[in-house]
Design a protein around this motif. Structure first.
Motif, short mmCIF file in Angstrom:
data_model
loop_
_atom_site.label_atom_id
_atom_site.label_comp_id
_atom_site.label_asym_id
_atom_site.label_seq_id
_atom_site.Cartn_x
_atom_site.Cartn_y
_atom_site.Cartn_z
N TRP A 22 0.86 -1.18 0.00
CA TRP A 22 0.00 0.00 0.00
C TRP A 22 0.89 1.23 0.00
O TRP A 22 1.69 1.45 0.92
CB TRP A 22 -0.91 -0.01 1.22
CG TRP A 22 -2.05 -0.98 1.07
CD1 TRP A 22 -2.04 -2.30 1.32
CD2 TRP A 22 -3.35 -0.65 0.60
NE1 TRP A 22 -3.26 -2.85 1.04
CE2 TRP A 22 -4.10 -1.86 0.60
CE3 TRP A 22 -3.98 0.53 0.19
CZ2 TRP A 22 -5.42 -1.92 0.20
CZ3 TRP A 22 -5.29 0.48 -0.21
CH2 TRP A 22 -6.00 -0.73 -0.21
N ARG A 76 -0.90 0.18 7.54
CA ARG A 76 -2.23 -0.41 7.33
C ARG A 76 -2.37 -1.72 8.10
O ARG A 76 -3.45 -2.04 8.62
CB ARG A 76 -2.48 -0.65 5.84
CG ARG A 76 -2.71 0.65 5.06
CD ARG A 76 -3.08 0.35 3.62
NE ARG A 76 -4.34 -0.35 3.50
CZ ARG A 76 -5.53 0.24 3.47
NH1 ARG A 76 -5.63 1.55 3.55
NH2 ARG A 76 -6.64 -0.48 3.36
N GLU A 93 -2.96 -0.79 11.56
CA GLU A 93 -4.34 -0.32 11.70
C GLU A 93 -5.30 -1.49 11.70
O GLU A 93 -6.28 -1.51 12.47
CB GLU A 93 -4.65 0.63 10.53
CG GLU A 93 -6.08 1.15 10.51
CD GLU A 93 -6.46 1.94 11.74
OE1 GLU A 93 -7.66 2.05 12.06
OE2 GLU A 93 -5.53 2.48 12.41
N GLN A 94 -5.01 -2.48 10.82
CA GLN A 94 -5.86 -3.67 10.80
C GLN A 94 -5.78 -4.42 12.12
O GLN A 94 -6.78 -4.91 12.65
CB GLN A 94 -5.44 -4.57 9.63
CG GLN A 94 -6.35 -5.77 9.43
CD GLN A 94 -7.78 -5.38 9.07
OE1 GLN A 94 -7.97 -4.49 8.23
NE2 GLN A 94 -8.76 -6.00 9.71
#
Length: 802
Positions: free
Chosen positions: A532, A555, A558-559
């Motif tokens: 990403w 990310r 964050e996940q």
């Protein structure tokens, strides 16, 4: 009066000769021997010799022979006089010896006197002829000298140089017209004054020394000195040479000299030397302000009495340096500039040079010009006090832009600037401009190099795509993020080397330069992995600069955060619901509960509270592990005892159909170097995990054995197993094989992560393998302690209890 030499060894004969020759009134010289006769001839010139033949030691014949051998006396006539040697042989010998007559005694005195008189007369006439010849020769030589001197003076007057002559003692006795014109003086004045009054004071001591040295040694004279020209009172360099003229005896009779004007050559040499030194100064530093100030100091007094450097700052001309040999005058000039600032629109001086970008030369600063320059009478008086006589200003131009002005002014020295001086100043300004340009280029290069170094060290990927779509820049971060090297990317089209570039370029918004750029985030397939990336672009004349950042880890975090919230919410909600429900039931007054149900509800509250505590403890433990604050106490531990204890605890809450056992192992398993409590938690997590992922029940087998320098714990189950693609991820934080709990298997996903971190901290290893067709095998290796195991009997007891 003529000399007559009488030679006879008998005095009476000499007396007789004297009496006979006295009437001739000539000077008589006497010699009593041949030797004395030769001595007399060395001292006197004689007209005739009367020589006796018979003399002791050296007779007349031998004496005559010696006389005739000498160049000076060989032409003197000799008359032999004898009374004994009268035979023909002696007569012949006498004439052979060079005699002009041979007289026998007795002789007639009148005859002898007559003969001698004839020879004396002949000698006198010969001497008169000789003197007349010498006089004629001297007259001819004088005429020749006069003609030679006339020719010399004619040639001297025709020469472009100053020609002069001097006496042997060094005093001038002749100068040509060039000398008279140069010094504007008369011949007599210049010859009387010499060169002292027109020689530069600084050159006079050396000139006197060299001229005196030439006079003392007679060697040629050569010197370079400055002579004052009458036309403008300026001193000009001359090369002076003089050579001595000698007579036949080697004595100096005159000095011939010349003065050659070498001002142009000397000026060119000094200008070249000045430019060389100026170039060294300009190249000594990249701080052009310092070098320009040093340049102004160098110019005074070599090419100017005043030097000033002005540079453009903020669109205005500001003085950088002012130089003069007298610092008090510098203060006066600075005060003058403060009181009367220059008009930017002035029609002369530095403002004019700056506006036009062209040099200005004022050879003579007249009174009218000073009046035009002055604002008021006070200003005019101050300018007059500075004594400006001649001026030139040259622009400093770099890259077609005028950066400043260098001004040179003549005052006290009295010289006047001309085209040659202006050419020198313009060359100096050109070199100074080049130095400024080089300094600016170096600064720009340093800035670019610094920018390049920054680009190489930033964590964000940066690349440049030109207007043709070709990649021109690709920094290290771009290499690290994309795994594409510079060699693979730079110089090639972006759509050829970057996957999905056309779609990416269309989606990324490009801002103008300078300006804020908004970033676009999207996934990109790079090297088989999905990354990403957050990309933004800034456009400029040569293309577009893109900056991108790898947000894959962010990310993922964050996940994980979202998974944590979801998992923890779910895991906390379930026990809380059970506790809340049991508590509400127990609190109802309208419901009569049996003792068994009452006890069951209390057990639920206790069990779910314990479950809540375990979840909170796991979260706290993870926080300590991530922060590196977990304390570890490594000590030798009994591997079998720890495994047996964990199994005993697990049996208390095994689901129906699930069995756990400790397999018999080796007889002599060493103790392990570990924190006993943390190792117990690792084994508890592995066994609980094995039981949890065996929903259909089955056997969970634990084995302890030596493995080289390690002790290996093996936990094998017959449960769901782990797909090969997930085996590398099951030790990640919050990772679960059944995140949506479709199989009814809950959990926070922290157990295996905690186990891996605890094992790593004691330098152990943990991994998973498939257990045949179903189930999994987890293996943990912990370093063995240096102490041996506690003993075989204890291990057997633990195995029996299992």
């Amino acid at each position: 009066m003529t000399n007559i030499l009488l030679v006879d060894d008998r005095p009476e004969n000499l007396l007789a000769f004297e009496a006979i020759l006295e009437p001739l009134e000539q000077k008589l010289l006497y010699a009593h021997s041949g030797e004395e006769a030769l001595r007399q001839l060395l001292q006197h010139d004689v007209a005739i010799i009367l020589l006796d033949v018979q003399m002791p030691v050296l007779d007349g014949f031998e004496t005559a022979r010696l006389i005739k051998q000498r160049e000076r006396t060989k032409h003197i006539p000799i008359i032999f006089v004898t009374a004994i040697s009268k035979d023909e042989e002696h007569v012949f010998r006498g004439y052979s010896a060079g005699a002009v007559d041979y007289v026998f005694k007795p002789f007639s005195p009148e005859v002898l006197r007559s003969k001698v008189a004839e020879f004396v007369e002949l000698h006198e006439k010969t001497e008169q002829l000789r003197q007349q010849a010498e006089q004629l020769k001297e007259q001819e030589l004088a005429e020749l000298r006069r003609e030679s001197e006339e020719r010399y003076r004619f040639l001297a007057e025709a020469q472009p140089d100053q020609i002069w002559t001097a006496t042997p003692n060094g005093e001038l006795d002749y100068v040509n017209q060039r000398v008279l014109d140069y010094f504007d003086t008369s011949f007599s004045e210049r010859v009387a004054a010499g060169w002292t009054d027109v020689t530069h004071p600084d050159d006079l001591p050396r000139t006197i020394q060299l001229w005196q040295q030439a006079l003392d040694t007679g060697s040629p004279y050569e010197n370079e000195l400055r002579l004052r020209r009458a036309a403008d009172e300026s001193y000009r360099w001359h090369l002076t040479r003089a050579v001595p003229m000698r007579n036949r005896s080697g004595e100096i009779v005159k000095w011939f000299g010349s003065n050659t004007d070498i001002e142009d050559r000397k000026s060119a040499e000094e200008a070249q030397q000045f430019l060389v030194e100026a170039g060294a100064t300009l190249g000594s530093s990249l701080d052009y302000r310092t070098t320009l100030a040093a340049l102004a100091k160098m110019a005074v007094p070599r090419i100017a009495d005043w030097a000033r450097v002005d540079i453009v700052e903020d669109g205005k001309l500001r003085t950088l340096a002012v130089e003069h040999v007298d610092e008090r005058k510098i203060e006066l000039a600075l005060e003058l500039s403060r009181r009367y600032p220059e008009d930017p629109e002035a029609a002369q001086g530095p403002p004019l040079v700056l506006r036009t970008g062209e040099s200005e030369l004022i050879a003579e600063i007249s009174e009218e010009r000073l009046s035009e320059l002055a604002v008021d009478d006070l200003h005019l008086g101050l300018v007059r006090e500075l004594g400006f006589q001649s001026y030139m200003g040259v622009p400093l131009v770099a890259r077609g832009r005028t950066l400043g002005v260098i001004s040179f002014v003549v005052a006290e020295s009295g010289r006047r600037y001309g085209p040659a001086d202006l050419a020198l100043a313009e060359e100096l300004a050109r070199r100074a401009s080049t130095a400024i340009e080089n300094a600016q280029l170096y600064r720009e290069a340093e800035e670019r190099a610094q920018a390049a170094r920054v680009l190489e060290t930033v964590a964000d990927g940066v690349f440049l795509v030109d207007s043709e779509g070709v990649v021109r820049l690709w920094n290290r971060a771009a290499e690290a993020i994309t795994k594409l090297t510079r060699g693979e990317v730079v110089g090639r089209r972006a759509d050829e080397v970057l996957p999905g570039w056309q779609d990416l370029a269309a989606r990324v918004s490009v801002a103008g330069a300078p300006g804020p750029a908004s970033a676009t985030t999207f996934p990109l397939e790079l090297g088989g992995d999905e990354r990403w990336l957050s990309i933004s672009g800034v456009g400029f004349d040569e293309g577009t600069v893109y900056a991108f950042r790898d947000l894959t880890e962010e990310r993922a975090l964050e996940q994980i955060r979202q998974d944590l919230v979801s998992t923890v919410s779910h895991e906390l909600r379930t026990p809380l619901a059970a506790i809340y429900g049991s508590a509400l039931t127990l609190a109802r007054d309208d419901l009569e509960l049996e003792e068994t149900m009452h006890r069951k509800l209390l057990e639920v509250i206790v069990e779910e509270s314990t479950r809540l505590a375990d979840i909170v403890n796991d979260l706290l433990l993870v926080s300590q592990l991530d922060a590196g604050r977990l304390e570890i106490r490594v000590a030798p531990c009994d591997a079998h005892a720890i495994a047996a204890g964990v199994l005993d605890a697990a049996r208390t809450h095994l689901p129906e159909g699930t069995r756990v056992s400790l397999e018999p192992g080796q007889e002599d398993v060493p103790r392990v170097a570990a924190d006993e409590g943390q190792l117990r938690q690792v084994l508890t997590n592995l066994i609980d995990n094995a039981v949890k992922y065996s929903p259909a029940g089955g056997d969970v087998q634990v084995r302890v054995e030596a493995a080289g320098e390690y002790v290996r714990f093996t936990v094998a189950d017959e449960g769901l197993g782990i797909p090969p693609g997930e085996q590398s991820r099951i030790f990640e934080k919050f990772y679960r094989l059944d995140p949506d709990m479709t199989g009814g298997i809950g959990g926070t996903g922290l157990g295996l992560y905690i186990s891996r971190e605890l094992v790593r901290r004691v330098h152990g290893r943990i991994w998973v393998e498939p257990n045949g067709d179903r189930g999994s095998i987890f293996k943990v290796e912990i370093p063995a302690a240096s102490e041996p195991s506690a003993g075989r009997k204890r291990r057997k007891k633990a195995s029996a209890s299992a």
